[in-house]
Each structure stands twice: as C-alpha cells, then as structure tokens.
Design an enzyme around this catalytic site. Sequence first.
Site, PDB file in Angstrom:
ATOM      1  N   ASN A 102       1.447  -1.280   0.133  1.00 38.54           N
ATOM      2  CA  ASN A 102       0.349  -0.070  -0.544  1.00 38.54           C
ATOM      3  C   ASN A 102       1.034   1.228  -0.192  1.00 38.54           C
ATOM      4  O   ASN A 102       1.853   1.164   0.723  1.00 38.54           O
ATOM      5  CB  ASN A 102      -1.216   0.466   1.065  1.00 38.54           C
ATOM      6  N   HIS A 119       5.675  -0.763  -2.593  1.00 37.73           N
ATOM      7  CA  HIS A 119       5.375  -0.275  -3.931  1.00 37.73           C
ATOM      8  C   HIS A 119       5.536   1.696  -3.275  1.00 37.73           C
ATOM      9  O   HIS A 119       4.942   1.907  -4.497  1.00 37.73           O
ATOM     10  CB  HIS A 119       3.631  -0.168  -4.495  1.00 37.73           C
ATOM     11  N   CYS A 130      15.814  16.782 -11.511  1.00 33.39           N
ATOM     12  CA  CYS A 130      16.805  17.017 -10.801  1.00 33.39           C
ATOM     13  C   CYS A 130      16.584  16.920  -9.461  1.00 33.39           C
ATOM     14  O   CYS A 130      17.743  16.814  -8.477  1.00 33.39           O
ATOM     15  CB  CYS A 130      16.832  18.409 -10.459  1.00 33.39           C
ATOM     16  N   GLU A 216     -11.047 -13.474   0.950  1.00 34.46           N
ATOM     17  CA  GLU A 216     -11.856 -14.465  -0.078  1.00 34.46           C
ATOM     18  C   GLU A 216     -10.913 -15.364  -0.031  1.00 34.46           C
ATOM     19  O   GLU A 216      -9.717 -15.106   0.598  1.00 34.46           O
ATOM     20  CB  GLU A 216     -11.814 -13.811  -1.579  1.00 34.46           C
TER      21      GLU A 216
HETATM   22  P1  NAD Z   1      -6.084  -6.250  -4.239  1.00 36.89           P
HETATM   23  O1  NAD Z   1      -6.835  -4.787  -4.692  1.00 36.89           O
HETATM   24  O2  NAD Z   1      -5.452  -6.867  -6.043  1.00 36.89           O
HETATM   25  O3  NAD Z   1      -6.961  -7.308  -3.718  1.00 36.89           O
HETATM   26  C1  NAD Z   1      -7.855  -7.206  -2.477  1.00 36.89           C
HETATM   27  C2  NAD Z   1      -7.580  -8.092  -1.615  1.00 36.89           C
HETATM   28  O4  NAD Z   1      -7.666  -7.768  -0.283  1.00 36.89           O
HETATM   29  C3  NAD Z   1      -8.472  -9.029  -2.113  1.00 36.89           C
HETATM   30  O5  NAD Z   1      -7.922 -10.859  -2.310  1.00 36.89           O
HETATM   31  C4  NAD Z   1     -10.391  -8.584  -1.447  1.00 36.89           C
HETATM   32  O6  NAD Z   1     -10.620 -10.281  -0.609  1.00 36.89           O
HETATM   33  C5  NAD Z   1      -8.638  -8.131   0.055  1.00 36.89           C
HETATM   34  N1  NAD Z   1     -10.138  -7.726   0.673  1.00 36.89           N
HETATM   35  C6  NAD Z   1     -10.521  -6.289   0.419  1.00 36.89           C
HETATM   36  N2  NAD Z   1     -11.596  -6.351   1.546  1.00 36.89           N
HETATM   37  C7  NAD Z   1     -10.821  -6.761   2.856  1.00 36.89           C
HETATM   38  C8  NAD Z   1     -10.982  -6.964   4.121  1.00 36.89           C
HETATM   39  N3  NAD Z   1     -11.720  -5.780   5.014  1.00 36.89           N
HETATM   40  N4  NAD Z   1     -10.011  -7.130   4.787  1.00 36.89           N
HETATM   41  C9  NAD Z   1      -9.194  -8.544   4.881  1.00 36.89           C
HETATM   42  N5  NAD Z   1      -8.785  -8.831   2.684  1.00 36.89           N
HETATM   43  C10 NAD Z   1      -9.772  -7.639   2.766  1.00 36.89           C
HETATM   44  O7  NAD Z   1      -4.581  -5.943  -3.572  1.00 36.89           O
HETATM   45  P2  NAD Z   1      -3.547  -5.780  -3.632  1.00 36.89           P
HETATM   46  O8  NAD Z   1      -3.068  -7.302  -3.718  1.00 36.89           O
HETATM   47  O9  NAD Z   1      -2.688  -5.607  -2.599  1.00 36.89           O
HETATM   48  O10 NAD Z   1      -2.944  -5.324  -4.455  1.00 36.89           O
HETATM   49  C11 NAD Z   1      -2.932  -3.899  -5.029  1.00 36.89           C
HETATM   50  C12 NAD Z   1      -2.514  -2.844  -6.136  1.00 36.89           C
HETATM   51  O11 NAD Z   1      -2.794  -1.836  -5.651  1.00 36.89           O
HETATM   52  C13 NAD Z   1      -0.849  -2.867  -4.720  1.00 36.89           C
HETATM   53  O12 NAD Z   1       0.266  -2.956  -5.349  1.00 36.89           O
HETATM   54  C14 NAD Z   1      -1.044  -2.070  -3.622  1.00 36.89           C
HETATM   55  O13 NAD Z   1      -0.129  -1.440  -4.059  1.00 36.89           O
HETATM   56  C15 NAD Z   1      -2.400  -1.000  -4.986  1.00 36.89           C
HETATM   57  N6  NAD Z   1      -3.083  -0.277  -3.978  1.00 36.89           N
HETATM   58  C16 NAD Z   1      -3.448   0.564  -3.347  1.00 36.89           C
HETATM   59  C17 NAD Z   1      -4.119   1.106  -2.100  1.00 36.89           C
HETATM   60  C18 NAD Z   1      -4.090   1.575  -0.878  1.00 36.89           C
HETATM   61  O14 NAD Z   1      -2.578   1.963  -0.535  1.00 36.89           O
HETATM   62  N7  NAD Z   1      -4.974   1.319   0.168  1.00 36.89           N
HETATM   63  C19 NAD Z   1      -5.523   0.595  -2.313  1.00 36.89           C
HETATM   64  C20 NAD Z   1      -5.275  -0.086  -3.741  1.00 36.89           C
HETATM   65  C21 NAD Z   1      -4.404  -0.523  -4.466  1.00 36.89           C
END
Ligand code: NAD
Length: 246
Positions: A102, A119, A130, A216
């Site tokens: 995140n 990330h 620069c 999931e």
């Molecule tokens: P993803 O969106 O691919 O997957 C999210 C996962 O979280 C899913 O498997 C889902 O089932 C699960 N999930 C959703 N709500 C949940 C909850 N309340 N409790 C437990 N599990 C829950 O996310 P990813 O694998 O992190 O990949 C996405 C990319 O996008 C990453 O690289 C991330 O850096 C970026 N991203 C970052 C943010 C952030 O900084 N908050 C937000 C969205 C995406």
Amino acid sequence: MEKKIAEAAARLKKCRHVVALTGAGISVESGIPDFRSAGGLWEKYDPSEYAHIDAFYRKPNQVWQMLSDMYELLHPAKPNPAHLALADMERDGVLKEIITQNIDSLHQKAGNTRVIEFHGHFRTLKCESCGARKKTEEISVEELPPLCAKCGRAMRPEIVFFGEGIPPKAYEDAMQAVSLCDGLIIIGTSAVVAPASYLPGIARDRGAFILEVNLETTPLSRKIVDLHIGGSAGSILPLLVEAIRG
Ligand code: NAD
C-alpha cells in the site's frame, strides 16, 4: 473462526520472527476501496492509460487527474482496527516488520515503526530531472501537474508505477524479511501483483508458518498457506492480538 484464531495465536507465539505482508484489503475498512473492485479507481481510469510510467512521461497532465483523485482518497484516511492491531503486535514484540504494497502510510499512522513500502508512498513528490523533492500536502489542485521549482518539469509521487522496478532498498529489505521470518501473516492481498506475489513462497520455502487473513481465498490459499482465516481484517486482527496476549 474462534478455533482458527486460537490456532493461529498458538503457532505465532512459537515464532521468533513474525512478518506481515499487507495489501489493499487492509485499508478497505479505512474507506480506501481496492482499485480493482466495483467503484475502485480502475473503473474510472484504465490503468494502462493512467498508471503506467510511460503514460506519466507522455501525458503528465492526464495522469495527474488520476493521481489527484487517488490522493484525495488516501490523504484523509485513518488507520482502522486492523492497522491498530498490527501496531499492538509490534509493541508487544510479536511482529518484527511489515511489508506493505500500500501507498497510504496507514501503518505508520497506526504506530508501526518498521514498515517496508514495496510500492513506494505518496508522502513526497520527486523531480526526475534534478531530484528535488516536495511534500505532497503542499500542492494544490489548482496547480496540477505540480512543477519542479528548479527546472519546471512535472513532479511525480514516489509511488511505483506499472512498468517500474521496486525501489532497490525496499526490495532488498523485503527479501531479507521473508528469508528470516518463521511466521508470515498475509493480509488483504490478492497476491497477483508480481514481484510481491513471490514473497510468500520464499517464506514458505524457508519453513515459515503462513497465515492468511482475507475475505476471500486467493491463489496462495491452497498452494502455500497453512491457515486461512476468512473475514475482514478489521474484525479478525484485534481478536488475534487478544488471543496472542491471553
Ligand atoms: P487487490 O486489490 O488485488 O486485492 C485486495 C484483496 O483484499 C482481495 O483479495 C480482497 O478479497 C481482500 N480484501 C478486501 N477487503 C478486505 C478486508 N476488509 N479484509 C480482508 N481482506 C480484504 O490488492 P493488492 O493485492 O494489494 O494489489 C493491488 C495493488 O494496488 C497493490 O500494489 C497496492 O499497492 C495498490 N493499492 C494500494 C492501495 C492503498 O494504498 N490503500 C489501495 C488500492 C490498491
């Protein structure tokens, strides 16, 4: 569920080096939707048009529309009980470090001190010409894209765009963390974004106990996870902290 939490706590208590790997799911309860789901950013913005580094170089103005929407989501967000539980685990001496995908800085806001940002993050902007840096909170929506005061180029947030490598220090630290750990808690990640998706396999090959907390099942659940607890991170992690303390 209670049984699984008790089992997870018992296994983690025996570990000497526990690491957490977090993804977008841990921040959903802070009001930041994961980008892929309905209502997420990728519904409005095609990631190949807006989230690739080449797009930023070609059309910084257009990409900054998406970045500005992203920052508006991230900036006001507060840590939820899942982030706070991981901060408790660090204070209790159970959790050594977090590797997060995140970019929202919510682990640091919750109080964790050892956070590897795989990330990158959105706290600062950088000029690629620069190297000048600026705090993201200093920019205003009227002046997008934000320009470097020294050379006038469009500045970028220090996040990792598609098409870019992982920051070398974060990569090295994350590899070391998964190589050293004997317990890995994977929270709220679909584990499909490489190379972050390879990290759990490295921990597994070293014999670590792998716990997954997710709404999931994921591609990891059946392959390498020892224990999957299905449910929201914000409800499960505080119970896990209590069970480890008890
Ligand atoms: P993803 O969106 O691919 O997957 C999210 C996962 O979280 C899913 O498997 C889902 O089932 C699960 N999930 C959703 N709500 C949940 C909850 N309340 N409790 C437990 N599990 C829950 O996310 P990813 O694998 O992190 O990949 C996405 C990319 O996008 C990453 O690289 C991330 O850096 C970026 N991203 C970052 C943010 C952030 O900084 N908050 C937000 C969205 C995406």
